[in-house]
Scaffold this active site. Structure first.
Site, short mmCIF file in Angstrom:
data_model
loop_
_atom_site.label_atom_id
_atom_site.label_comp_id
_atom_site.label_asym_id
_atom_site.label_seq_id
_atom_site.Cartn_x
_atom_site.Cartn_y
_atom_site.Cartn_z
N HIS A 65 -4.76 -1.76 -5.67
CA HIS A 65 -3.98 -0.62 -6.17
C HIS A 65 -4.93 0.50 -6.59
O HIS A 65 -5.81 0.29 -7.43
CB HIS A 65 -3.11 -1.06 -7.36
CG HIS A 65 -2.07 -2.07 -6.97
ND1 HIS A 65 -1.17 -2.60 -7.85
CD2 HIS A 65 -1.77 -2.61 -5.76
CE1 HIS A 65 -0.37 -3.42 -7.20
NE2 HIS A 65 -0.72 -3.47 -5.93
N ASP A 117 0.81 -1.22 0.00
CA ASP A 117 0.00 0.00 0.00
C ASP A 117 0.84 1.27 0.00
O ASP A 117 0.44 2.29 0.56
CB ASP A 117 -0.97 0.02 1.20
CG ASP A 117 -1.81 -1.24 1.25
OD1 ASP A 117 -2.20 -1.73 0.18
OD2 ASP A 117 -2.07 -1.75 2.36
P1 GDP Z 1 -0.78 0.32 -3.54
O1 GDP Z 1 -1.37 -0.96 -3.05
O2 GDP Z 1 0.69 0.39 -3.30
O3 GDP Z 1 -1.14 0.65 -4.95
O4 GDP Z 1 -1.42 1.47 -2.62
P2 GDP Z 1 -2.98 1.60 -2.19
O5 GDP Z 1 -3.75 2.09 -3.35
O6 GDP Z 1 -3.45 0.38 -1.51
O7 GDP Z 1 -2.87 2.71 -1.05
C1 GDP Z 1 -2.35 3.96 -1.28
C2 GDP Z 1 -3.43 5.00 -0.93
O8 GDP Z 1 -2.83 6.28 -0.84
C3 GDP Z 1 -4.49 5.14 -1.99
O9 GDP Z 1 -5.70 5.47 -1.37
C4 GDP Z 1 -4.00 6.27 -2.86
O10 GDP Z 1 -5.03 6.95 -3.55
C5 GDP Z 1 -3.39 7.16 -1.82
N1 GDP Z 1 -2.25 7.97 -2.24
C6 GDP Z 1 -1.28 7.70 -3.15
N2 GDP Z 1 -0.35 8.66 -3.15
C7 GDP Z 1 -0.73 9.57 -2.22
C8 GDP Z 1 -0.16 10.78 -1.72
O11 GDP Z 1 0.91 11.21 -2.13
N3 GDP Z 1 -0.84 11.43 -0.75
C9 GDP Z 1 -2.02 10.97 -0.25
N4 GDP Z 1 -2.61 11.69 0.71
N5 GDP Z 1 -2.59 9.85 -0.68
C10 GDP Z 1 -1.94 9.15 -1.65
P1 IMO Z 2 -0.84 -4.20 -2.22
O1 IMO Z 2 -0.45 -4.71 -3.58
C1 IMO Z 2 -0.91 -4.72 2.14
C2 IMO Z 2 -0.64 -8.83 3.64
C3 IMO Z 2 -1.90 -9.22 4.37
C4 IMO Z 2 -1.35 -10.22 5.36
C5 IMO Z 2 -0.26 -10.93 4.55
C6 IMO Z 2 -0.69 -12.25 3.94
O2 IMO Z 2 -2.17 -3.54 -2.21
O3 IMO Z 2 0.25 -3.41 -1.61
P2 IMO Z 2 -2.35 -12.90 1.95
O4 IMO Z 2 -3.80 -12.64 1.78
O5 IMO Z 2 -1.49 -12.38 0.87
O6 IMO Z 2 -2.06 -14.34 2.27
O7 IMO Z 2 -1.95 -12.10 3.30
O8 IMO Z 2 0.10 -10.03 3.51
N1 IMO Z 2 -0.85 -8.29 2.27
C7 IMO Z 2 -0.89 -7.01 1.98
N2 IMO Z 2 -0.83 -5.91 2.76
N3 IMO Z 2 -1.00 -4.57 0.80
C8 IMO Z 2 -1.04 -5.64 -0.01
O9 IMO Z 2 -1.05 -5.56 -1.35
C9 IMO Z 2 -1.01 -6.93 0.57
N4 IMO Z 2 -1.05 -8.18 0.08
C10 IMO Z 2 -0.93 -9.00 1.12
O10 IMO Z 2 -2.49 -8.12 5.01
O11 IMO Z 2 -0.72 -9.55 6.42
MG MG Z 3 -2.87 -1.64 -1.76
#
Ligand code: GDP
Ligand code: IMO
Ligand code: MG
Length: 435
Positions: free
Chosen positions: A44, A16
């Site tokens: 994502h 994340d």
């Molecule tokens: P990923 O799994 O790595 O793609 O990340 P996620 O989408 O799960 O979580 C990142 C969150 O942060 C999302 O809600 C994005 O829209 C948000 N986000 C990304 N970049 C920024 C930033 O620079 N500032 C803020 N406030 N939010 C951001």
């Molecule tokens: P993105 O791509 C955050 C974590 C789960 C758990 C561990 C194992 O959005 O960054 P699983 O279901 O894969 O067997 O869970 O890994 N986990 C993540 N945490 N972002 C993710 O993906 C994750 N994918 C798996 O929370 O601790």
């Molecule tokens: Mg994510």
């Protein structure tokens, strides 16, 4: 002909970090975007204008019309989720046609994988006298599906959905074994019905058939044609099955080391690695987190960063940046540059801490990360304290306009990591990016 110059986007923490946003931005200068690991455990987020998209299986490049998106052989595909995702995108006017290819060798997440995932987690949380031993998985069936891949005889691959006889034969065997396992885990369920599952999954196969192909040849042809390939890491390096905080990890090689097995493209095809890090740390699920802040600092980060899971909605654990961990991930992934995300969230802190080493249980100080939960849990972080900044920075687009203390914070991170920070993100939108 231009030479293929390929890039990977990979998370350097526990997921994340904002990979979706950066993949979306970098898609503009690539032709092919490929997922190589994980499954619908990933979430994502891409924000375009006022529209927000949450992608779980489809590469984040799908929002551009003229790009090819590939789900590689290393991904575990839940067809139900994938079809849902395709339909949702189409409903929102995004084209999903021959721009999406799925490896015929990607493994299929079946309903019994999800049941097994949930049942095992439940069992692990209730072992008498041992406390909660569960991993905190997303319950998307990821572990049990990868386990079947390794078991081989009980595995189903996307290509199997295209032939009813093959699928039926495999499910006859697998259902018998999986039924017994589910019962052993205390799930009171009638025996799995191979016939019904075959009918259901052949129907998904029919629906997805236009996308299912040998993506290894597709990728090699793209590389030979000088196409620019972008590898989209799911999950993150500290969740890597071999190099993460085992056993509190996911079940795939989510570091860049998984790219080659997960796509069939050898190492010579990877040129740039963009390591994605948050300006602080978060983690979802169980496992050690040395710089976690179980106090008002962590709560403030969670509130300002809206730190709730994209996939499961769970509140993310929050803490200061851990540079020991990030530097380790950058080393494992071969990061060549850093994107520092969510810097805007840190506005308003009087002081900001950076973890630069660990106090070890034996009294020594170490700058080495420990990719083993049982040992990492024994360290305490040493912090450097930097002055914070008051100003909100979510409309900054030029590095010169960042507050002096924000620049000093980034400079210290870059110096510690011995890597340039070429992208700074100050908000979820494409425009809220300093390059
Ligand atoms: P990923 O799994 O790595 O793609 O990340 P996620 O989408 O799960 O979580 C990142 C969150 O942060 C999302 O809600 C994005 O829209 C948000 N986000 C990304 N970049 C920024 C930033 O620079 N500032 C803020 N406030 N939010 C951001
Ligand atoms: P993105 O791509 C955050 C974590 C789960 C758990 C561990 C194992 O959005 O960054 P699983 O279901 O894969 O067997 O869970 O890994 N986990 C993540 N945490 N972002 C993710 O993906 C994750 N994918 C798996 O929370 O601790
Ligand atoms: Mg994510």
């Amino acid at each position: 002909m231009t030479k293929s110059q390929n890039t990977a986007v990979v998370g350097l923490q526990w997921g994340d970090e904002g990979k979706g946003k950066i993949v979306d931005i970098l898609t503009a200068k690539h032709d092919v975007i490929v997922r190589y690991n994980g499954g619908a455990n990933a979430g994502h987020t891409v924000v375009v204008g006022d529209e927000k998209y949450a992608l779980h299986l489809i590469p984040s490049g799908i929002l551009y019309e003229d790009k090819k998106c590939i789900i590689g052989n290393g991904v575990v595909v839940d067809p139900v989720k994938l079809i849902e995702e395709i339909d949702t995108l189409r409903d929102r006017g995004i084209e999903v046609g021959d721009n999406l290819l799925i490896s015929n060798r990607a493994h299929v997440v079946m309903p019994y994988h999800k049941e097994h995932d949930a049942a095992l987690e439940n069992k692990l949380s209730q072992i008498v006298g041992k406390g909660d031993q569960s991993i905190g998985t997303t319950k998307r069936g990821i572990g049990p599906c990868y386990a079947d891949k390794v078991h081989r005889a009980t595995a189903i691959r996307m290509g199997d959905l295209l032939c009813k006889e093959t699928l039926q034969k495999k499910l006859d065997v697998t259902c018998a074994i999986r039924s017994a396992e589910l019962n052993a885990l205390g799930v009171e369920t009638p025996p799995l019905d191979p016939q019904a599952l075959t009918e259901e999954f052949v129907a998904y196969g029919k629906r997805l058939a236009p996308h299912i192909t040998d993506t290894v040849y597709e990728l090699h042809e793209a590389a030979s044609d000088g196409k620019q390939i972008l590898f989209e890491g799911a999950n993150a390096c500290l969740l890597d099955i071999d190099h993460g905080t085992f056993p509190y990890v996911t079940s795939s090689n989510c570091s860049t080391l998984g790219i080659h097995s997960g796509t069939g493209l050898p190492a010579k095809h990877l040129h740039e690695v963009v390591g994605i890090m948050k300006a602080y740390s978060t983690r979802v699920g169980a496992g050690p987190f040395p710089s976690e802040q179980l106090n008002e600092i962590g709560e403030r980060i969670r509130d300002r960063g809206n730190e709730y899971g994209t996939t499961t909605g769970r509140a993310r654990r929050c803490g200061w940046i851990d540079l020991v961990a990030v530097k380790y991930s950058a080393m494992i992934c071969g990061a060549t540059t850093i994107a520092c995300m969510l810097l805007d969230v840190l506005s308003g802190f009087e002081e900001i801490n950076i973890c630069t080493s660990y106090n070890m249980p034996d009294g020594t100080v170490s700058k080495r990360f420990i990719p083993d939960a049982a040992h990492l849990v024994g360290v305490t972080p040493n912090y450097e304290t930097l002055p914070g900044w008051e100003e909100e920075i979510d409309d900054v687009t030029n590095a010169d306009d960042l507050p002096v203390n924000a620049k000093a914070y980034l400079d210290r991170i870059s110096e510690y990591l011995e890597l340039p920070i070429d992208i700074v993100s100050v908000g979820p939108k494409r425009s809220q990016t300093v390059i």
